[in-house]
Scaffold this motif. Structure first.
Motif, PDB file in Angstrom:
ATOM      1  N   ASP A 114     -32.926 -14.050  26.548  1.00 27.81           N
ATOM      2  CA  ASP A 114     -32.890 -12.571  27.037  1.00 27.81           C
ATOM      3  C   ASP A 114     -34.061 -12.535  27.798  1.00 27.81           C
ATOM      4  O   ASP A 114     -34.372 -12.052  28.805  1.00 27.81           O
ATOM      5  N   THR A 140     -34.718 -11.502  31.619  1.00 25.13           N
ATOM      6  CA  THR A 140     -35.535 -10.170  32.017  1.00 25.13           C
ATOM      7  C   THR A 140     -36.371 -10.515  33.037  1.00 25.13           C
ATOM      8  O   THR A 140     -36.697  -9.688  34.075  1.00 25.13           O
ATOM      9  N   LEU A 188     -34.580 -10.309  36.174  1.00 22.89           N
ATOM     10  CA  LEU A 188     -34.114  -9.077  36.565  1.00 22.89           C
ATOM     11  C   LEU A 188     -35.359  -8.075  37.152  1.00 22.89           C
ATOM     12  O   LEU A 188     -35.194  -7.409  37.872  1.00 22.89           O
ATOM     13  N   THR A 189     -36.656  -8.602  36.497  1.00 21.72           N
ATOM     14  CA  THR A 189     -37.816  -8.058  36.952  1.00 21.72           C
ATOM     15  C   THR A 189     -38.280  -8.267  38.625  1.00 21.72           C
ATOM     16  O   THR A 189     -38.269  -7.537  39.221  1.00 21.72           O
ATOM     17  N   GLN A 224     -41.488 -10.435  23.541  1.00 28.27           N
ATOM     18  CA  GLN A 224     -40.379 -10.851  22.651  1.00 28.27           C
ATOM     19  C   GLN A 224     -40.838 -11.594  21.151  1.00 28.27           C
ATOM     20  O   GLN A 224     -40.394 -11.129  20.538  1.00 28.27           O
ATOM     21  N   GLN A 245     -42.220  -8.602  18.882  1.00 29.40           N
ATOM     22  CA  GLN A 245     -41.063  -7.820  18.505  1.00 29.40           C
ATOM     23  C   GLN A 245     -40.401  -8.680  17.365  1.00 29.40           C
ATOM     24  O   GLN A 245     -39.875  -8.273  16.142  1.00 29.40           O
ATOM     25  N   ARG A 291     -28.387  -6.568  21.711  1.00 28.39           N
ATOM     26  CA  ARG A 291     -29.597  -7.236  22.032  1.00 28.39           C
ATOM     27  C   ARG A 291     -29.785  -7.467  23.520  1.00 28.39           C
ATOM     28  O   ARG A 291     -28.826  -8.326  23.995  1.00 28.39           O
ATOM     29  N   GLY A 292     -30.865  -7.398  24.223  1.00 28.37           N
ATOM     30  CA  GLY A 292     -31.009  -8.002  25.622  1.00 28.37           C
ATOM     31  C   GLY A 292     -31.704  -7.229  26.176  1.00 28.37           C
ATOM     32  O   GLY A 292     -32.359  -6.059  25.961  1.00 28.37           O
ATOM     33  N   PRO A 293     -31.938  -7.710  27.729  1.00 25.17           N
ATOM     34  CA  PRO A 293     -32.464  -6.892  28.685  1.00 25.17           C
ATOM     35  C   PRO A 293     -31.929  -5.464  28.806  1.00 25.17           C
ATOM     36  O   PRO A 293     -30.522  -5.113  28.834  1.00 25.17           O
ATOM     37  N   TRP A 330     -37.680  -3.625  33.713  1.00 29.90           N
ATOM     38  CA  TRP A 330     -36.943  -4.146  32.686  1.00 29.90           C
ATOM     39  C   TRP A 330     -37.672  -4.761  31.303  1.00 29.90           C
ATOM     40  O   TRP A 330     -38.970  -5.234  31.707  1.00 29.90           O
ATOM     41  N   PHE A 331     -36.980  -4.432  30.145  1.00 28.48           N
ATOM     42  CA  PHE A 331     -37.776  -5.047  29.166  1.00 28.48           C
ATOM     43  C   PHE A 331     -36.806  -5.455  28.198  1.00 28.48           C
ATOM     44  O   PHE A 331     -35.347  -4.994  28.310  1.00 28.48           O
ATOM     45  N   THR A 332     -36.976  -6.053  27.051  1.00 29.18           N
ATOM     46  CA  THR A 332     -36.066  -6.649  26.262  1.00 29.18           C
ATOM     47  C   THR A 332     -36.137  -5.984  24.949  1.00 29.18           C
ATOM     48  O   THR A 332     -37.015  -5.542  24.211  1.00 29.18           O
ATOM     49  N   ILE A 333     -34.861  -5.443  24.372  1.00 26.04           N
ATOM     50  CA  ILE A 333     -34.935  -5.033  23.079  1.00 26.04           C
ATOM     51  C   ILE A 333     -34.022  -5.983  22.104  1.00 26.04           C
ATOM     52  O   ILE A 333     -33.392  -6.968  22.506  1.00 26.04           O
TER      53      ILE A 333
END
Lengths: 164, 146
Positions: free
Chosen positions: A24, A28, A31-32, A61, A64, B124-126, B143-146
């Motif tokens: 993930d 990300t 994607l950024t 990450q 979290q 979950r993911g970007p 973008w952020f990751t949840i």
């Protein structure tokens, strides 16, 4: 992208995230990059930019994930803030304190009032010696002090029991 | 990355995630303004009253994105294996529409008149949010990751 993929993966692996979290995070990062591509002016800075973004994303990450990591409660350091009274008990305590203060104000003897306020708040409006009356040589008479305290508490109890 | 003659071959993990990385490149939102991540806080540990059975409802991240007059405050919650987002957009947000961008998909929802919005049942993911407002260019969050 092929040129920089090993760097991003290497930085991400150094954070020891679980494989799904790492995937993930790496996605990300790309994607950024896609989002910022039109604004990137210095291609020679791309490598260091990717390193920085990867570190930011993986760090977030990891923080979290750490919040959801199950731990043995016995291994946690004692947190005194958790033992602090809740708002309800704090409110009840304040009510009790206020009622006691009102009763003290109704005591007729000024000396008793000062003494009671001292015991309630730890300090009185006027200087007060909590050890009670002293004899001429400055020595405390413990029996007198104890008797005065007992009388004062009896009067206070009576005042508190009176209907308001 | 191609192996150069005389150099060590790359380990197998070095090119992991290549297809996901390639899928990330999409020029749809090139004209949008970007709301940058300007704040990140450790949320207080709390369990949401709305948490359903089996969901722990723990707040895992509090994020703030800003662009000019627009501020978006987001709180990410854990819902068991899934995630939920609650947010507040402040600025001119009347009749704003929020697009939830995920890799390969997009969903939309209307922002409340008070600027609040909630999203639940998110895998979950970007993720990134794109806010479309009347008379303003589209704003997308980092973008952020949840």
């Amino acid at each position: 992208m092929d040129r920089h993929l090993p760097v991003v993966n290497a930085v991400a692996r150094s954070y020891h995230l679980s494989p799904p979290d790492r995937e993930d995070a790496v996605q990300t990062v790309w994607l950024t990059l896609n989002q910022h591509l039109p604004r990137l002016r210095s291609p020679e800075m791309l490598r260091s930019w990717l390193r920085r973004v990867t570190r930011d994303v993986c760090g977030r990450q990891r923080r979290q994930s750490a919040r959801l990591q199950p731990v043995d409660p016995r291994s946690l350091p004692r947190d005194d803030s958790l033992r602090a009274p809740g708002p309800e008990s704090a409110y009840l305590h304040k009510e009790e304190h206020d009622e006691l203060r009102r009763a003290i104000r109704r005591l007729t003897d000024p000396g008793e009032r000062r003494a009671a306020l001292f015991y309630l708040d730890g300090a009185a409006d006027e200087p007060f010696d909590p050890d009670g009356p002293r004899s001429a040589d400055g020595q405390v008479n413990p029996r007198t002090a104890a008797n005065q305290r007992r009388r004062m508490l009896r009067r206070l109890r009576r005042l508190l029991e009176e209907p308001t | 990355m191609r192996d150069q003659p005389g150099t060590d071959p790359l380990p197998p993990w070095a090119l992991e995630g290549r297809s996901a990385a390639l899928a990330a490149f999409d020029r749809c939102d090139d004209g949008s303004d970007v709301a940058r991540l300007t704040g990140e806080a450790e949320p207080a540990t709390e369990v949401l009253r709305s948490a359903e059975d089996g969901a722990d409802g723990v707040a895992v991240a509090v994020l703030r994105f800003e662009h000019e007059d627009l501020t978006m405050d987001l709180q990410v919650h854990s819902e068991g294996r899934l995630r939920a987002l609650s947010g507040l957009a402040t600025g001119e947000c009347e009749h704003a529409v929020l697009h939830v961008r995920r890799p390969g998909s997009s969903d939309r929802l209307r922002v409340g008149e008070d600027g609040r919005f909630t999203l639940s049942g998110l895998a979950r993911g970007p993720i990134s949010l794109s806010l479309r407002r009347m008379g303003h260019p589209t704003v997308v969050t980092d973008w952020f990751t949840i």
